[in-house]
Structures are given as structure tokens and as C-alpha cells.
Design a protein around this motif. Structure first.
Motif, short mmCIF file in Angstrom:
data_model
loop_
_atom_site.label_atom_id
_atom_site.label_comp_id
_atom_site.label_asym_id
_atom_site.label_seq_id
_atom_site.Cartn_x
_atom_site.Cartn_y
_atom_site.Cartn_z
N LEU A 153 4.59 9.50 4.58
CA LEU A 153 4.49 8.93 5.91
C LEU A 153 3.78 7.59 5.80
N VAL A 154 4.37 6.55 6.36
CA VAL A 154 3.75 5.22 6.29
C VAL A 154 3.62 4.63 7.68
N CYS A 155 2.55 3.90 7.86
CA CYS A 155 2.34 3.18 9.12
C CYS A 155 2.74 1.73 8.92
N GLY A 156 3.74 1.32 9.65
CA GLY A 156 4.21 -0.06 9.52
C GLY A 156 5.53 -0.23 10.25
N ASP A 157 5.95 -1.47 10.35
CA ASP A 157 7.20 -1.81 11.03
C ASP A 157 8.37 -1.52 10.09
N SER A 158 9.21 -0.58 10.48
CA SER A 158 10.35 -0.20 9.64
C SER A 158 11.36 -1.34 9.50
N LEU A 159 11.33 -2.29 10.41
CA LEU A 159 12.30 -3.39 10.36
C LEU A 159 11.88 -4.48 9.38
N PHE A 160 10.63 -4.45 8.95
CA PHE A 160 10.19 -5.42 7.95
C PHE A 160 10.67 -4.96 6.58
N ARG A 161 11.21 -5.86 5.81
CA ARG A 161 11.77 -5.50 4.50
C ARG A 161 10.68 -5.55 3.43
N TRP A 162 9.82 -4.53 3.47
CA TRP A 162 8.67 -4.46 2.56
C TRP A 162 9.09 -4.49 1.10
N GLU A 163 10.17 -3.81 0.79
CA GLU A 163 10.62 -3.71 -0.60
C GLU A 163 11.15 -5.03 -1.13
N LYS A 164 11.51 -5.93 -0.23
CA LYS A 164 12.12 -7.20 -0.62
C LYS A 164 11.12 -8.34 -0.66
N TYR A 165 10.17 -8.33 0.23
CA TYR A 165 9.31 -9.49 0.39
C TYR A 165 7.98 -9.42 -0.35
N TYR A 166 7.69 -8.29 -0.96
CA TYR A 166 6.47 -8.18 -1.77
C TYR A 166 6.84 -7.72 -3.18
N CYS A 167 6.12 -8.24 -4.14
CA CYS A 167 6.31 -7.86 -5.54
C CYS A 167 5.33 -6.74 -5.87
N ARG A 168 5.87 -5.57 -6.22
CA ARG A 168 5.00 -4.42 -6.47
C ARG A 168 4.04 -4.68 -7.63
N GLU A 169 4.54 -5.34 -8.67
CA GLU A 169 3.67 -5.60 -9.83
C GLU A 169 2.46 -6.43 -9.42
N GLN A 170 2.68 -7.42 -8.57
CA GLN A 170 1.54 -8.24 -8.14
C GLN A 170 0.56 -7.43 -7.31
N LEU A 171 1.09 -6.56 -6.43
CA LEU A 171 0.23 -5.73 -5.60
C LEU A 171 -0.61 -4.79 -6.45
N VAL A 172 0.02 -4.19 -7.45
CA VAL A 172 -0.71 -3.27 -8.34
C VAL A 172 -1.76 -4.02 -9.15
N ASP A 173 -1.38 -5.20 -9.65
CA ASP A 173 -2.34 -6.00 -10.43
C ASP A 173 -3.54 -6.40 -9.59
N GLU A 174 -3.30 -6.76 -8.35
CA GLU A 174 -4.40 -7.16 -7.47
C GLU A 174 -5.37 -6.01 -7.24
N LEU A 175 -4.85 -4.80 -7.11
CA LEU A 175 -5.70 -3.65 -6.84
C LEU A 175 -6.59 -3.26 -8.01
#
Length: 629
Positions: A153-175
């Protein structure tokens, strides 16, 4: 199956205005049951026990909760076969907070089904954290076995293309590093966002969630009209969903495009939503998109019947799949019943139409026999009513009590005669005639100097505070004593045809008395330069039983037996050649006289039948085809 009380209480506690602004309306249980039954009818749980089911606007989780019950029952019923088929597979599970690996024989046990369904099968997204909390609690409470992992379950706007506009590798590296503020790239806007650690985790969760492809997408996407949308968000939608969303589109349109984007190949989507996009001008893009990018399997059209308690949304259920099939036949269920609390075959007219037969101009859901009649009418005419006539709406006063009065009040108050205009409402419009009305309009837009009309001003001034609160007055567009929308006086004083904006049947009347009309009445006059036609001729055509049948083939149904006579639809009617059907004019003039005199109904019926005979002969339509006797 246990009833989910907390979610329903939460829905009921929401203020009506809040529901409207957010487009959140509780879906009745019988609709959810029907939709899930249809969607799950082709599930092969043995071949794919890891099916992914998404509700992209899950709210309190009503669809997911019922989907859980269906899935668990299907898995239990086939557990032995599943265990045998996948006995040698290796699976991960969570035991006492630790991830362990076990073989298929150990994994496919009834005690593990709760974990399996929540971990692998059910997915929900919403912007309402409180609703998601209730959804989570309800799913966890489905079994006594503890569930240690995070729910999907995620809280967020389903119409935003999260999978397209963010790079997972960068997000993981930042964390990996602890900071007060993190800088992450948003490739959509080519910007760097400065976010907190919690927000970064939320973005990562959405990115991972929306990187999935889903076998089944089901739900009730929010209905939010363009007036309710934040201007900045609307601009974003116009850019992001330009293939389906136009300036006056509903937010729900975008959910269809988004669902097709994240559905597996041949994945099934079932949405209950407003049916309005099938006919509205702003639904053209969505109609085109669905026809060209999906296989439309089934449309359940409630045809104006209210299914959402307390909500005036005409709804339909759409079942589509993520594939293109030019030869597809759509199964249409068209509601013919008289109110319901369950869906039964006997209450629907069920037929099939070819997907190629629906056009981006308008989706007309009718059986082939009726479609052939429609095509005969459409192909037998060269002009539409809008080519010959100009339509306009009646007057909006902004406060009827200030401007609408009767004859006794006029005499008592001495209202100045030059401001008085005859006034009619929807109820005064009958077939062929306008009924007498005792009501008059103070047409205050003619007041150039208030001191010249003291009696009218004195009466209107009783409502001054309310009048000043009208939007147009606040903006300085109208003076407090003026009508909100007075229109042009010359439109009303011309000979015209008037008709109600909603009615159970065609009710067109010829007005020769120069009546001014309320906003629930529309009118049309002939355009300049239109030759070989007349208003009496058009009146006879439009009031005919054939044209009532024709109009109702594609008119918007507003409720039980009530149709929307919005000018966009009325003006789109094709009109037969005047010279070939000229006899209708004389018959119509006679009918006008007979109706005004309240003449014998038998004579009226004979004449109306003559008009239908002329039209049927012109279009080569058999009498039996329309059951016109």
C-alpha cells in the motif's frame, strides 16, 4: 464474509463537499461483488498463483478486502494441485521477522495463504493516509496469523509516473547516507528536489510499487470535474495526460490511460465511473484512446439509474484489456429495470456491438437492428439541425424571487410596464404549444436610470444583499439590480422553438408570443439565409415518434426515464430534406392549432401518425422495426 464497518463509517463521516472535491464515493457492495466476479471469472489460479491485483484509488480498501476473500477461497480450493505443481520451487517467506527460504511443499499450506496474498497479490494506492490506514488494518485483521512485512500500500498520486521520473539506484544510494535534506533528480521536470528522509523513502516506495505490472486493475477512480481541480494540477494533467485529458475533462479519464500503462499484456481493467465520457465533447480524446489502445470487453451501462447513494452521477462499468483487437465484439449490458440492490440479467438488455462501430464522436450503445435504423436516418440526411438553427439558453436571474412575479403583484406594486416580459419555465413547455403562464419577468437589464423605475427597484431591493453576493456582482460585471445572465432580448422576441433541458419525451413547442424563458428551457431560431425550411416543419419532425426514438438512441439519460436535451445533442440531429417531406409543415400547423384548442385527441393522433408515416417512408424504415402503431 465479515462486513468492513470502519471504512464505511469513515466514508460516511466525510463531509459532502469534501467527497465532491476529492471525488470519493463509496461503491455499493453489490457493485464490487459483481465487478470482482466478472474480473475473476478468467483467473487461472493454478497457472498463476502470484496474480497481482491493483486498486489505484483504493481508499479504505473495499475492493481489496473483497478480493482477498475471493483469492483465499480460490487458493484453498486448488491448494493441493498448486502444491503438487510447485513442490520443487523455492520461495521466500517471513517467519518471526526473518526472511527464510522454503520449498513449495512447505510454502503452499493453508496457514501461509494470508501471508502469500498480502505479500504478493494485493496492491493499493491512494492520497488519503487515513483511508489507507483503515485499509491496512482491515487486511491485516483477515487472519489471526501475524504478518510481519510491509503491505503493498502506498500513499501518493497514482497518476504520477513514479517509475519513470525517478531513478531507483539514485534513491537507494541517497538513503545510504544520513542527511537532513536529500537532493534527488526528477527527470520529468529536469529539476533537483530537496526532500526529507521520510519523503525520500515515500518516493522510493512509490517507485518500486509502480515498477510492477499488474494482471488485474479494478476500482472506482475518483470523479473530479475540472472546476474542482487545482489550477496548477489541471495544467499538469493537460500536459501529462494530453492523450486523454482536455480542458473540461474529469480526473477519472486519466486513470484509464494510467491503468493501461501499468497493466500486464492482456491484463484486465474493471472500472466503475461516470458514463458521461461516452457522449461528452470533452470525452472525445478518451474515447479515441480506449478504442485504439484497448480491447473493450464489456460495458455495463446503468443508463441514468443512480447507483451511488446521494450522488447524482450517471455511472457505468467498463471492463477492458490491455491489447488491441480490431475485430472485437463488445458485450453491452443496458439497464432496463426499476431500481435495484443487485445486478441480475433480467434487468438488462444484453447485446453485442463491434468495437469498430463506436466512433470518437460519440459511443452509441444500441443493438444492431436499432443501429441500422440510426444509419438510415443519418445517411438519409445531409444537414443537421445546427446547420439551420441557432440555439440559446434561457435567462439566469441569480435570484428568482427578486425578478419573477405574478400579475397580482404587478398590479399591487405598480411595476413599470415596459420592464415586464412574459415568463415561462420547463413545466410550461408542452408538445406543439406553450401553456399559459401567470408569471412575468422584471427585465431589469433595461433599467438605464433606477430613478425612472422606483417601483421595480423597491421590489428588487428587498433581495439586495443576496443579489450583491452573486459572483458577477462581486467581480463588478453586473449591477446589483441586474439579471445575472439576461441574454439578448431580441432572441426571445423572435418566433422560436422552445424545449425543456430535461424531459421524459420530446417536447418542442412553437413560441409566437415572445416569451422569456428560465434557464431550464432552451430555444432555437432559424439562422439568417436558411431557405426551404420553416419552424413548423422542424417542429413536426422533432415531435414525431420516429425522432423521439432517434434522439433517445444516443441522448444522455439523467435518471429513470429522464433524458438530457442539451443543445449540443439536439442540434446534432440530422434533419430530412424539406422539399421531400414538405407535407409535414401543414400537418404541424394544424397540430399547433389543435393543441392550443385542447382538441379531440383522436384527431391529433391521426395527424401525428401521418407525420411518422411520411418520415418512415422517406427513410425506408419498416413500421414493425419501431413498433409504431
Amino acid at each position: 464474509m465479515k462486513e468492513f464497518i470502519p471504512g464505511k463509517l469513515y466514508q460516511q463521516s466525510m463531509e459532502k463537499d469534501s467527497k465532491k472535491a476529492n471525488g470519493r464515493f463509496y461503491t455499493p457492495d453489490y457493485i464490487i461483488d459483481f465487478m470482482l466476479a466478472r474480473v475473476f471469472s478468467n483467473v487461472n489460479i493454478i497457472e498463476n498463483p502470484f496474480i497481482k491485483i491493483l486498486d489505484p484509488a483504493c481508499g479504505c480498501g473495499f475492493f481489496l478486502i473483497k478480493a482477498y476473500d475471493l483469492l483465499k477461497e480460490m487458493l484453498k480450493s486448488n491448494l493441493e494441485k498448486i502444491r503438487e505443481k510447485y513442490s520443487d520451487e523455492t520461495y521466500e517467506t517471513n517467519k518471526d521477522g526473518y526472511v527464510i527460504k522454503i520449498n513449495g511443499k512447505q510454502y503452499w499450506q493453508e496457514k501461509n495463504l494470508h501471508y502469500h496474498i498480502l505479500k504478493n497479490c494485493l496492491y493499493g494506492a491512494d492520497t488519503d493516509k487515513e483511508a489507507l490506514g483503515l485499509c491496512s488494518a482491515s487486511l491485516l485483521a483477515k487472519d489471526n496469523n501475524d504478518y510481519k512485512d510491509e503491505l503493498n500500500l502506498v500513499c501518493g498520486d497514482s497518476l504520477f509516473r513514479w517509475e519513470k521520473y525517478y531513478c531507483r539506484e539514485q534513491l537507494v544510494d541517497e538513503l545510504e547516507n544520513y542527511k537532513l535534506i536529500y537532493d534527488i533528480k526528477n527527470s520529468r521536470d529536469h529539476t533537483v528536489e530537496h526532500v526529507t528522509r521520510d519523503r525520500l523513502k515515500e518516493i522510493l516506495r512509490n517507485n518500486m510499487f509502480w515498477s510492477n505490472k499488474f494482471d488485474y486493475i479494478i476500482g472506482n477512480p475518483p470523479y473530479v470535474g475540472h472546476k474542482e481541480l487545482n489550477m496548477e494540477y489541471k495544467k499538469w494533467l493537460l500536459d501529462e495526460y494530453n492523450e486523454t485529458f482536455k480542458d473540461k475533462s474529469d480526473l477519472s479519464y486519466c486513470f484509464y490511460q494510467r491503468a493501461l500503462e501499468v497493466a500486464e499484456d492482456k491484463g484486465i481493467i474493471g472500472f466503475v465511473s461516470s458514463r458521461y465520457f461516452m457522449e461528452s465533447p470533452t470525452g472525445r480524446n478518451l474515447r479515441r484512446y480506449l478504442k485504439n489502445n484497448s480491447r473493450i470487453n464489456n460495458i455495463v451501462d446503468f443508463y441514468g439509474e443512480t447507483i451511488f447513494p446521494g450522488v447524482g452521477v450517471a455511472a457505468a462499468i467498463f471492463f477492458i484489456s490491455n491489447e488491441v483487437d480490431n475485430n472485437n465484439e463488445i458485450e453491452v449490458w443496458k439497464y432496463q429495470g426499476n431500481g435495484f440492490n443487485k445486478l441480475e440479467h433480467k434487468d438488462f438488455q444484453i447485446f453485442k456491438i463491434n468495437q469498430d462501430s463506436i466512433t470518437e464522436d460519440r459511443w452509441i450503445l444500441i443493438p444492431n437492428e436499432e443501429r441500422r435504423i440510426l444509419e438510415k436516418i443519418e445517411n438519409g440526411c445531409t444537414k443537421r439541425l445546427g446547420d439551420m438553427a441557432e440555439s440559446f439558453q434561457g435567462i439566469i436571474t441569480g435570484c428568482d424571487k427578486a425578478f419573477i412575479i405574478d400579475n397580482d403583484t404587478i398590479k399591487t406594486l405598480g411595476i413599470e410596464a415596459e420592464l415586464i416580459k412574459p415568463w415561462i419555465k420547463n413545466s410550461h413547455v408542452d408538445r406543439y404549444r406553450v401553456r399559459n403562464s401567470n408569471l412575468k419577468l422584471i427585465y431589469s437589464d433595461l433599467i438605464d436610470d433606477p430613478s425612472r423605475y422606483p417601483n421595480s427597484i423597491m421590489h428588487i431591493e428587498k433581495y439586495k444583499q443576496r443579489l450583491e453576493n452573486r459572483r458577477e456582482c462581486k467581480k463588478g460585471l453586473r449591477l446589483w439590480y441586474q439579471l445575472q445572465w439576461g441574454r439578448k432580448t431580441e432572441l426571445f422576441t423572435k418566433e422560436k422553438i422552445v424545449f425543456p433541458y430535461k424531459s421524459t419525451c420530446n417536447r418542442f413547442a412553437l413560441d409566437r408570443r415572445g416569451c422569456f424563458c428560465s434557464a431550464d428551457v432552451y430555444s432555437f431560431i432559424l439562422k439568417d439565409g436558411v431557405g426551404c425550411c420553416s419552424l413548423p416543419f422542424l417542429l413536426g419532425v422533432l415531435n414525431s415518434r420516429l425522432y423521439e426514438f432517434y434522439f433517445k438512441l444516443f441522448a444522455k439519460k439523467m435518471g429513470k426515464d429522464i433524458y438530457d436535451y442539451y443543445p449540443n445533442t439536439v442540434m446534432d440531429l440530422k434533419i430530412p430534406d424539406y422539399k421531400a417531406c414538405k407535407d409535414i409543415e401543414a400537418i404541424s400547423l394544424e397540430l399547433i392549432r389543435l393543441y392550443e384548442e385542447d382538441a379531440d385527441s383522436k384527431r391529433i393522433s391521426i395527424l401525428e401518425k401521418e407525420i411518422d408515416d411520411i418520415l418512415r417512408s422517406y427513410f425506408s424504415i419498416r413500421k414493425e422495426a419501431l413498433s409504431l402503431k
